[in-house]
Design a protein around this motif. Structure first.
Motif, PDB file in Angstrom:
ATOM      1  N   ASN A 256       0.831  -1.199   0.000  1.00 25.29           N
ATOM      2  CA  ASN A 256       0.000   0.000   0.000  1.00 25.29           C
ATOM      3  C   ASN A 256       0.867   1.250   0.000  1.00 25.29           C
ATOM      4  O   ASN A 256       1.877   1.304   0.691  1.00 25.29           O
ATOM      5  CB  ASN A 256      -0.896   0.048   1.240  1.00 25.29           C
ATOM      6  CG  ASN A 256      -2.010  -0.974   1.161  1.00 25.29           C
ATOM      7  OD1 ASN A 256      -2.145  -1.804   2.016  1.00 25.29           O
ATOM      8  ND2 ASN A 256      -2.780  -0.921   0.109  1.00 25.29           N
ATOM      9  N   GLY A 257       0.457   2.214  -0.778  1.00 21.92           N
ATOM     10  CA  GLY A 257       1.194   3.468  -0.812  1.00 21.92           C
ATOM     11  C   GLY A 257       2.504   3.391  -1.555  1.00 21.92           C
ATOM     12  O   GLY A 257       3.336   4.294  -1.466  1.00 21.92           O
TER      13      GLY A 257
ATOM     14  N   LYS B 112       1.533   2.537  -6.942  1.00 26.71           N
ATOM     15  CA  LYS B 112       0.979   1.828  -8.101  1.00 26.71           C
ATOM     16  C   LYS B 112      -0.023   2.698  -8.853  1.00 26.71           C
ATOM     17  O   LYS B 112       0.062   2.848 -10.080  1.00 26.71           O
ATOM     18  CB  LYS B 112       0.303   0.524  -7.643  1.00 26.71           C
ATOM     19  CG  LYS B 112       1.228  -0.387  -6.852  1.00 26.71           C
ATOM     20  CD  LYS B 112       0.529  -1.643  -6.370  1.00 26.71           C
ATOM     21  CE  LYS B 112      -0.569  -1.413  -5.352  1.00 26.71           C
ATOM     22  NZ  LYS B 112      -0.123  -0.937  -4.037  1.00 26.71           N
ATOM     23  N   SER B 113      -0.965   3.243  -8.103  1.00 24.83           N
ATOM     24  CA  SER B 113      -1.955   4.112  -8.748  1.00 24.83           C
ATOM     25  C   SER B 113      -1.281   5.324  -9.368  1.00 24.83           C
ATOM     26  O   SER B 113      -1.626   5.752 -10.469  1.00 24.83           O
ATOM     27  CB  SER B 113      -2.990   4.584  -7.734  1.00 24.83           C
ATOM     28  OG  SER B 113      -3.618   3.495  -7.127  1.00 24.83           O
ATOM     29  N   THR B 114      -0.313   5.858  -8.626  1.00 31.32           N
ATOM     30  CA  THR B 114       0.399   7.024  -9.126  1.00 31.32           C
ATOM     31  C   THR B 114       1.096   6.707 -10.451  1.00 31.32           C
ATOM     32  O   THR B 114       1.069   7.510 -11.389  1.00 31.32           O
ATOM     33  CB  THR B 114       1.432   7.488  -8.084  1.00 31.32           C
ATOM     34  OG1 THR B 114       0.760   7.707  -6.852  1.00 31.32           O
ATOM     35  CG2 THR B 114       2.127   8.743  -8.519  1.00 31.32           C
TER      36      THR B 114
END
Ligand SMILES: Nc1ncnc2c1ncn2[C@@H]1O[C@H](COP(=O)(O)OP(=O)(O)OP(=O)(O)O)[C@@H](O)[C@H]1O
Ligand SMILES: [Mg+2]
Lengths: 294, 428, 257
Positions: C39-40, C43-45
């Protein structure tokens, strides 16, 4: 006839704000209307003072200028010096609004504006300020201005409908499709600013927020289709204008205040109705469950 | 000039009423500075806005019921509708799909609308003593009298006592609601204390500042204080001082103009404090940031210039004339001159006859910066899996950031390497 | 064959601190590629930076050897399901139709062909019975399938999907992965952010392991090893995070002129 003009004026404001309000509340930007409507005041006062009139064009320029100042201030506090967003908004618009009120007091001899009307407008005086075209009576000036605004706003929304909906619902997806989220945000903000400024005289800085958020919120409770939400919001806005006017006449009070009150009542009724439906549905499913279990 | 003599006459209490205005605005504004600290930290600033608009119908109703301007009735009425408004905002948000900001905008404006409707109704129905009501919209400190001030002092003292008693809980609630819950603090009680004190503060404060601008008095002083400290006690104290000072100054200024409302002046004064704090404040202030950037740029320039003197073969002394070193560098002439001057004053190089020669100190510095550069290149090529031709630009930036401590860690982590990814030596 | 995605020193800085740092890789075409990390870890970024949703502070990326602007209508992005407000008043059909907006401009009505594609996409994810359902009345898994259908309606060559399996039951997950595999067989490339280490090996032929920096990238058989997984999930590098905090504290520029 006076009744008619006042109700028409209120309905024009209500229609324009209801349309924009639907987008605003879905974007969680209802309070931006609050900030803008307060912050444009100093620009409007200075424009009144310089042009010695209520001509619309200088006022629009003045309002646009203070709108830019408040946007800049909010950004300054939030991004440059890292203050939290809600406080940045709060500081910026109260400051500008305070300046506006001070200017009104200072110019009181020269500016045809008083402090209270800034807050809740003076829609009752709308029929006194008439326009004549070629010597013919053409109805109140405000009706023309607000009518034009309604046409501008509704065409802009129709033209950009898909992009506005897409950037509202899913900004990341929209931007992945190459649609500029920021651009359409500004497009909408420009519409909101124009509307708050031209509605200023009739409903004032605070009550325009009721017009922007109320009918849209009531419609949002009642429908699950965005287009229907737009129509419903307009319907609520107009009916609140009519009911509000007669309430005001009955109580001998402010018309804009009465309309806002009706807007609040509409919301309350819709809200209670929805709660009631929910309860009914829950007890129904419980009953069904009980039946199947038996 | 006249303005100053007027202001002076305010602060010398030459008129009896001035004393009332002074103490009245001082008390009201100080308390809102205190309460506002918690609202700000809880990121509920806009709730203050709702409350301040929502007290208007309460005031009007108190007036209708009491048939005159009785400050106690007004405060009670205002507190009731103010409290209902916050309750409604939370209730609507919790029990429907309406989002918080919409609920705030709706409740704020509808309550205000009801208030306006009632007020105008009172005015039009020709009630004799209604003239005092306008003051609630923009505030008129000069309309206060001594018994008002007594009332404010008493209610204000109760508020302060409540906050002092619950101080620890309130601080924790404001910083970290979940943690406060998890260690068994009575969050609901604390929230109730906070909302009661906030609503009461607003209900009183509107007499000096008015409903429209009252929220500024909750938000702005605390925001000012936040530019100076992160600790809650100094922050609350600073907010109280700033708020109280703005209250007194603002009412002094408005006092000198006849018929000028107090609220806008108080807000302008407190906003000026906010601008000043944003510029020179020690936390996130612009000036501080500017100085830090300058310091960084100087450091970068200094290190980039000494790097030009690095001698890859002997690791020893180097000599250049200006044109040679300029040809090596990618800097502007003026920048390079500035850099050389920095080196000179730090005794990293000496100058004679236009020839720049590195001192021992300079030799070490040049080696250090090149070493940091190459260590970082090696580090990121190993841990970020970058190709050797992709590591240089990053190292150009990061070499200036690596502290001696980080440098030692890098050496250890990379096992005291001797070659960088381009197979150049790492100078020790 | 052209690489599907290529990034060069891609760096995104939020509030002076790098969220992804120097991401440098070249990914193959026609594969299902997993992006994994704690998490953090950015990945989304990373997906957002590739899609131009956030402007990278440093570096750039290319898709099919071209700039994003030139291949936009060949790329589709599926956001994290939680990123939108599902209370928005719209029907399943409305949302899937958004996938056809890109080619339609402002006014053009959706053609018969568009309608056919929307229906087909809904069919592929088994959502046809829910066509007129309001999106607020969908379960998490159904919401996810609506997003997939919208992406299918775009008929792209490259799909970037942010956690399509979150909140989805096992049967739906299987259905989705089968769908992705059939898309892959048609030659499409799928870049999928995923969390579950147990299934990763079965789902992905190629992998990107991320922990704000690139830990490893390559065929699953090569990179899905114990060492690399420990490196990915075993906490951040202390030196790296120290450098990052100095950057943030002292407000240092990462690149300077
Ligand atoms: N808009 C933003 N502003 C500031 N920081 C952000 C923002 N978005 C993400 N971050 C931070 O950047 C880092 C990477 O976030 P990102 O969402 O890319 O991670 P992720 O790998 O997708 O995590 P998850 O598995 O939880 O989805 C996190 O530390 C996050 O806190
Ligand atoms: Mg994510």
């Amino acid at each position: 006839m006076i009744d008619f003009w006042i109700i028409l004026t209120a309905s024009l404001v209500a229609t324009t704000t209801a349309i924009l309000g639907c987008f605003l509340i879905m974007r969680k930007m209802a309070m931006i209307g609050d900030a803008i409507s307060h912050a444009v005041l100093p620009g409007i006062v200075i424009a009144y003072y310089i042009s010695h009139s209520r001509a619309s064009f200088p006022i629009l320029i003045g309002a646009a200028a203070s709108g830019m100042v408040v946007t800049y201030l909010i950004q300054f506090f939030h991004q440059k010096v890292k203050l939290q967003q809600d406080a940045s908004i709060g500081i910026s618009y109260t400051f500008l609004f305070a300046i506006g009120i001070i200017l009104i007091s200072l110019f009181s001899g020269n500016v045809d504006l008083d402090q209270d009307c800034v807050l809740y407008g003076e829609i009752a005086y709308v029929p006194l300020d008439n326009l004549s075209i070629g010597g013919l009576y053409a109805g109140p000036r405000q009706v023309w201005i607000l009518g034009t605004t309604l046409i501008i706003i509704s065409t802009s929304v129709i033209v950009a409908y898909r992009k506005l909906v897409l950037t509202t619902f899913d900004p990341a997806f929209a931007s992945a499709m190459g649609i500029s989220v920021v651009l359409w945000q500004y497009y909408l903000m420009a519409g909101v600013s124009l509307t708050t400024v031209v509605s200023f005289e009739s409903v004032g800085a605070v009550l325009v927020i009721a017009f922007l958020s109320g009918p849209a919120a009531t419609a949002f409770l009642l429908t699950k289709d965005f287009k229907k939400m737009l129509y419903l919001a307009v319907g609520f806005g107009i009916s609140a204008s009519i009911l509000g006017y007669y309430t005001a006449v009955w109580l001998a009070g402010s018309i804009a205040g009465a309309i806002a009150t009706i807007i609040g009542l509409q919301f309350a009724i819709a809200f209670i109705y929805i709660q009631f439906l929910k309860k009914a549905r829950i007890s129904e499913t419980l009953e069904n469950k009980a039946l199947t279990e038996v | 000039m006249e303005f100053f003599t007027e202001i002076l006459s305010f602060f010398t209490f030459s008129e009896p009423n001035v004393k009332v205005v002074f103490w009245g605005s001082l008390i009201l504004c100080s308390i809102s500075g205190l309460v506002g600290t918690f609202t700000l930290l809880r990121k509920r600033s806009l709730i203050g806005d709702v409350i301040s608009h929502a007290v208007l119908p309460g005031i009007a109703l108190a007036f209708i019921i009491g048939q005159q301007k009785n400050p106690l009735y007004l405060i009670i009425g205002a507190t009731i509708t103010g409290w209902i408004s916050t309750y409604l905002v939370d209730y609507i948000t919790k029990h429907s799909k309406i989002k918080n900001d919409t609920a705030i905008a709706l409740i704020l404006s509808v309550f205000f609308g009801v208030g306006v409707l009632l007020l105008t109704h009172i005015q039009h129905s020709g009630n004799a003593s209604q003239s005092g009501l306008d003051q609630f919209i923009f505030g008129r400190a000069s309309a206060m009298n001594m018994s008002d001030v007594w009332l404010f002092s008493i209610v204000g003292t109760i508020i302060v006592i409540l906050i002092v008693i619950f101080f620890r809980g309130l601080s924790l609630l404001s910083f970290d609601e979940n943690y406060s819950q998890s260690i068994g603090f009575p969050n609901e009680l604390l929230k109730l204390v906070l909302s009661i004190t906030t609503v009461t503060t607003v209900a009183m404060g509107v007499q000096a500042v008015g409903v429209v601008l009252m929220s500024a008095l909750l938000i702005t002083p605390a925001a000012c204080a936040k530019f100076w400290t992160n600790k809650i006690i100094p922050m609350a104290i600073l907010a109280v001082v700033i708020s109280g000072a703005s209250g007194v100054l603002g009412s002094a200024i408005s006092y000198t103009y006849n018929g000028m409302p107090t609220g806008p002046w108080i807000v302008v004064v407190v906003s000026l404090f906010a601008f000043i704090s944003a510029f020179i404040g020690s936390k996130n202030g612009l000036l501080k940031k500017h100085l830090q950037r300058n310091k960084n740029n100087t450091k970068i320039l200094r290190e980039n210039t000494i790097k030009l003197f690095f001698n890859p073969t002997t690791l020893g002394e180097t000599r250049y004339n200006f044109e040679d070193i300029f040809a090596k560098s990618k800097m502007q002439r003026a920048t390079l001159k500035k850099g050389l001057n920095l080196l000179k004053s730090d005794k990293l190089i000496t100058v004679s006859n236009d020839i720049f020669t590195t001192t021992n100190l300079g030799i070490e510095e040049a080696k250090t910066i090149v070493r940091k550069h190459r260590l970082w290149e090696l580090y990121i090529s190993r841990f970020m899996h970058l190709q050797p031709d992709h590591v240089h630009d990053d190292a150009e930036g990061i070499e200036h950031v690596i502290t001696p401590e980080i440098e030692r860690e890098l050496e250890k982590e990379l096992d005291f390497p001797t070659k960088d990814p381009h197979d150049s030596d790492i100078p020790y | 064959m052209k690489p599907s995605v290529e990034t060069h020193n891609l760096t995104v800085i939020y509030d002076k601190k790098p969220a992804i740092w120097n991401i440098d890789f070249t990914l193959p075409t026609g594969k299902i590629i997993g992006i994994m990390g704690p998490n953090g870890s950015g990945k989304s970024t990373l997906l957002k930076a590739i899609m131009g949703i956030i402007e990278p502070n440093i570096g750039y990326s290319k898709l099919f050897d071209q700039d994003l602007e030139d291949v936009r209508n060949k790329v589709s992005y599926v956001p994290q399901r939680q990123s939108v407000d599902w209370d928005f008043p719209a029907s399943v059909w409305d949302v899937v139709a958004m996938g056809r907006y890109a080619t339609k401009g402002l006014f053009k009505r959706l053609s018969k062909e568009d309608h056919r594609m929307i229906e087909e996409s809904l069919n592929k994810v088994n959502m046809t019975p829910f066509t007129n359902r309001q999106i607020s009345q969908l379960s998490g898994g159904q919401q996810q399938r609506v997003f997939l259908a919208r992406a299918l309606a775009q008929n792209a060559d490259l799909y970037l999907m942010d956690e399509p399996f979150v909140g989805v039951d096992a049967a739906t997950e299987q259905a989705i992965i089968n769908l992705l595999k059939s898309m892959r067989d048609e030659g499409k490339t799928l870049l999928v952010v995923h969390h579950d280490l147990h299934t990763a090996q079965d789902y992905f032929e190629h992998m990107v392991l991320l922990n704000s920096r690139l830990v490893a990238e390559g065929p699953t058989s090569e990179v899905f090893t114990k060492d690399i997984l420990t490196e990915t999930y075993g906490g951040t590098l202390t030196t790296l995070s120290k450098v990052a905090s100095v950057l943030q504290e002292k407000d240092f520029p990462m690149r300077h002129k």
